[in-house]
Design a protein around this motif. Sequence first.
Motif, PDB file in Angstrom:
ATOM      1  N   GLN A  23      26.851 -88.274  50.823  1.00 18.45           N
ATOM      2  CA  GLN A  23      26.575 -88.653  49.437  1.00 18.45           C
ATOM      3  C   GLN A  23      25.220 -89.345  49.306  1.00 18.45           C
ATOM      4  OE1 GLN A  23      28.923 -92.069  47.935  1.00 18.45           O
ATOM      5  NE2 GLN A  23      29.761 -92.230  50.000  1.00 18.45           N
ATOM      6  N   PRO A  24      24.583 -89.254  48.129  1.00 19.08           N
ATOM      7  CA  PRO A  24      23.283 -89.893  47.923  1.00 19.08           C
ATOM      8  C   PRO A  24      23.370 -91.414  48.030  1.00 19.08           C
ATOM      9  CG  PRO A  24      23.708 -88.243  46.232  1.00 19.08           C
ATOM     10  CD  PRO A  24      25.002 -88.443  46.972  1.00 19.08           C
ATOM     11  N   ILE A  25      22.265 -92.024  48.401  1.00 16.21           N
ATOM     12  CA  ILE A  25      22.173 -93.478  48.467  1.00 16.21           C
ATOM     13  C   ILE A  25      21.782 -93.987  47.089  1.00 16.21           C
ATOM     14  CG2 ILE A  25      21.029 -95.446  49.539  1.00 16.21           C
ATOM     15  CD1 ILE A  25      22.717 -93.794  51.472  1.00 16.21           C
ATOM     16  N   GLY A  26      22.648 -94.787  46.476  1.00 15.11           N
ATOM     17  CA  GLY A  26      22.386 -95.253  45.123  1.00 15.11           C
ATOM     18  C   GLY A  26      21.226 -96.222  45.035  1.00 15.11           C
ATOM     19  N   ASN A  27      21.214 -97.269  45.865  1.00 12.63           N
ATOM     20  CA  ASN A  27      20.180 -98.295  45.815  1.00 12.63           C
ATOM     21  C   ASN A  27      19.861 -98.707  47.245  1.00 12.63           C
ATOM     22  OD1 ASN A  27      18.927-101.002  45.691  1.00 12.63           O
ATOM     23  ND2 ASN A  27      19.340-100.868  43.499  1.00 12.63           N
ATOM     24  N   MET A  28      18.661 -98.383  47.699  1.00 13.76           N
ATOM     25  CA  MET A  28      18.300 -98.647  49.092  1.00 13.76           C
ATOM     26  C   MET A  28      18.229-100.141  49.391  1.00 13.76           C
ATOM     27  SD  MET A  28      17.994 -96.333  51.420  1.00 13.76           S
ATOM     28  CE  MET A  28      17.055 -97.312  52.591  1.00 13.76           C
ATOM     29  N   ILE A  29      17.664-100.922  48.486  1.00 16.02           N
ATOM     30  CA  ILE A  29      17.529-102.352  48.761  1.00 16.02           C
ATOM     31  C   ILE A  29      18.901-103.010  48.831  1.00 16.02           C
ATOM     32  CG2 ILE A  29      16.645-104.549  47.892  1.00 16.02           C
ATOM     33  CD1 ILE A  29      14.246-103.097  46.806  1.00 16.02           C
ATOM     34  N   ASP A  30      19.797-102.660  47.907  1.00 16.62           N
ATOM     35  CA  ASP A  30      21.165-103.194  47.964  1.00 16.62           C
ATOM     36  C   ASP A  30      21.809-102.867  49.307  1.00 16.62           C
ATOM     37  OD1 ASP A  30      21.037-104.247  45.461  1.00 16.62           O
ATOM     38  OD2 ASP A  30      22.573-102.977  44.578  1.00 16.62           O
ATOM     39  N   LEU A  31      21.655-101.619  49.726  1.00 11.49           N
ATOM     40  CA  LEU A  31      22.271-101.183  50.978  1.00 11.49           C
ATOM     41  C   LEU A  31      21.713-101.960  52.163  1.00 11.49           C
ATOM     42  CD1 LEU A  31      24.006 -99.276  52.700  1.00 11.49           C
ATOM     43  CD2 LEU A  31      22.121 -97.621  52.612  1.00 11.49           C
TER      44      LEU A  31
ATOM     45  N   ALA B  29       8.779 -96.222  42.405  1.00  6.95           N
ATOM     46  CA  ALA B  29      10.130 -96.503  42.892  1.00  6.95           C
ATOM     47  C   ALA B  29      10.554 -95.474  43.926  1.00  6.95           C
ATOM     48  CB  ALA B  29      11.104 -96.513  41.724  1.00  6.95           C
ATOM     49  N   GLU B  30      10.220 -94.210  43.678  1.00  5.40           N
ATOM     50  CA  GLU B  30      10.594 -93.143  44.614  1.00  5.40           C
ATOM     51  C   GLU B  30       9.894 -93.325  45.954  1.00  5.40           C
ATOM     52  OE1 GLU B  30      11.123 -91.620  40.440  1.00  5.40           O
ATOM     53  OE2 GLU B  30       9.557 -92.719  41.526  1.00  5.40           O
ATOM     54  N   HIS B  31       8.615 -93.672  45.897  1.00  2.35           N
ATOM     55  CA  HIS B  31       7.858 -93.903  47.126  1.00  2.35           C
ATOM     56  C   HIS B  31       8.432 -95.092  47.887  1.00  2.35           C
ATOM     57  CE1 HIS B  31       3.740 -93.406  49.138  1.00  2.35           C
ATOM     58  NE2 HIS B  31       4.374 -94.312  49.843  1.00  2.35           N
ATOM     59  N   SER B  32       8.800 -96.139  47.163  1.00  2.00           N
ATOM     60  CA  SER B  32       9.333 -97.333  47.795  1.00  2.00           C
ATOM     61  C   SER B  32      10.667 -97.059  48.482  1.00  2.00           C
ATOM     62  CB  SER B  32       9.496 -98.443  46.745  1.00  2.00           C
ATOM     63  OG  SER B  32       9.859 -99.662  47.351  1.00  2.00           O
ATOM     64  N   ARG B  33      11.508 -96.211  47.885  1.00  3.26           N
ATOM     65  CA  ARG B  33      12.784 -95.851  48.516  1.00  3.26           C
ATOM     66  C   ARG B  33      12.545 -95.121  49.832  1.00  3.26           C
ATOM     67  NH1 ARG B  33      17.723 -95.136  46.109  1.00  3.26           N
ATOM     68  NH2 ARG B  33      17.884 -92.987  46.852  1.00  3.26           N
TER      69      ARG B  33
ATOM     70  N   VAL C 278      14.131 -89.377  45.055  1.00  2.00           N
ATOM     71  CA  VAL C 278      12.914 -89.189  45.847  1.00  2.00           C
ATOM     72  C   VAL C 278      11.829 -88.581  44.965  1.00  2.00           C
ATOM     73  CG1 VAL C 278      14.163 -88.946  48.022  1.00  2.00           C
ATOM     74  CG2 VAL C 278      13.681 -86.915  46.631  1.00  2.00           C
ATOM     75  N   SER C 279      10.622 -88.557  45.479  1.00  2.00           N
ATOM     76  CA  SER C 279       9.511 -87.994  44.720  1.00  2.00           C
ATOM     77  C   SER C 279       9.558 -86.475  44.754  1.00  2.00           C
ATOM     78  CB  SER C 279       8.174 -88.475  45.294  1.00  2.00           C
ATOM     79  OG  SER C 279       7.953 -87.899  46.569  1.00  2.00           O
TER      80      SER C 279
END
Length: 362
Positions: free
Chosen positions: A140-148, A187-191, A254-255
């Motif tokens: 499944q997709p990762i909803g929020n990378m920083i939260d994770l 945001a996409e680049h940061s993820r 993602v970008s």
Amino acid sequence: MFSSNRLRLARKRRRLTGIELAARAGITPVTLSRLERTRHEPIDETIQAIADALDYPLEFFSAPDIDEVEADAASFRSLKSMTARERDAALAAASMAFLVSDWIEAEYQLPATDLLDLSGERDPDIAARRLRSAWGYGEQPIGNMIDLLEAKGVRVFSLSENTKTVDAFSCWRNNVPYIFLNTYKSAEHSRLDAAHELGHLCLHKHGGARQLAVEAEANAFAASFLMPEADVRARILHITALSQVRKAKVRWGVSLSALTYRLSKLGILTEWQARGFFIEINRLGYRTGEPDPMPHETSLVWQTVFRDLWQRRITKEDVASRLYLPPSELESLVFGLASPAFDPRATPDQPRAGLILAVDNG
């Protein structure tokens, strides 16, 4: 006692050479060099002049030394395009972040580190799948990378460097993983940066590999972690136009360029198609301005911390004063969440379960 370590870090953080700082402080370069290299105790007027020139509190220079991040211990993605001043300023910011991190951990109990040591795994794609499986994410997709990352014990800080040459970097300190993300990027680049640095933390904790090799491995890990092959193949069977990629990228956060490259590596796009898509991406200006941009992710840890501090009537200036840091330096490390523009009362009352386990209000 005067700290040459802190003087050196503050100078680098301000992107100044020794000669430049000496001129601003009205002292000789020889005097400044001696202060940075020895335990020489300067007169009070000299310390004040240096503090004024750097815009740091006077007390900052008399506190205990700060752990420094060495350049070879941090994983920078773009060393060739980065100037020495940019690199040193980013590393100095990380050292300042250690001060903030130590203070937070004295006040709050954060999640323990839950990363896999995947240094023995030669295939980054397999490594990414192993980590996803261990964390219960499957395909499944990762909803929020920083939260994770924060929920898994990674200390995530922001970098406000205002330059595209500093992407992100990571390091280990006392068995605790740190990731520093440049908020200047999309945001996409940061993820993707966050997933890339996660790859470094899991694959390259012990170092020893060549720079180009580890960067390629972290890139492959990030692509697989954010865009799992099975999920991509299940969702995208055939591509004939860039507009299809633009619509699909939203699922994985993602970008447009990143998904185009991933589809090419998976053989869903031919080399000729991918080349044509990248030409079109450049022509439309999507390299510098992501179409249909997603909102920037931010830190749930820092939201929760500053909500609690507000309730205790502790301000950003109070925290900065305790750490002997300029308030702006604190602000730049915590995703802007210490700013008056951020209202902790507007955030959810309950943080993610287990994110901050206990608070010391003493």
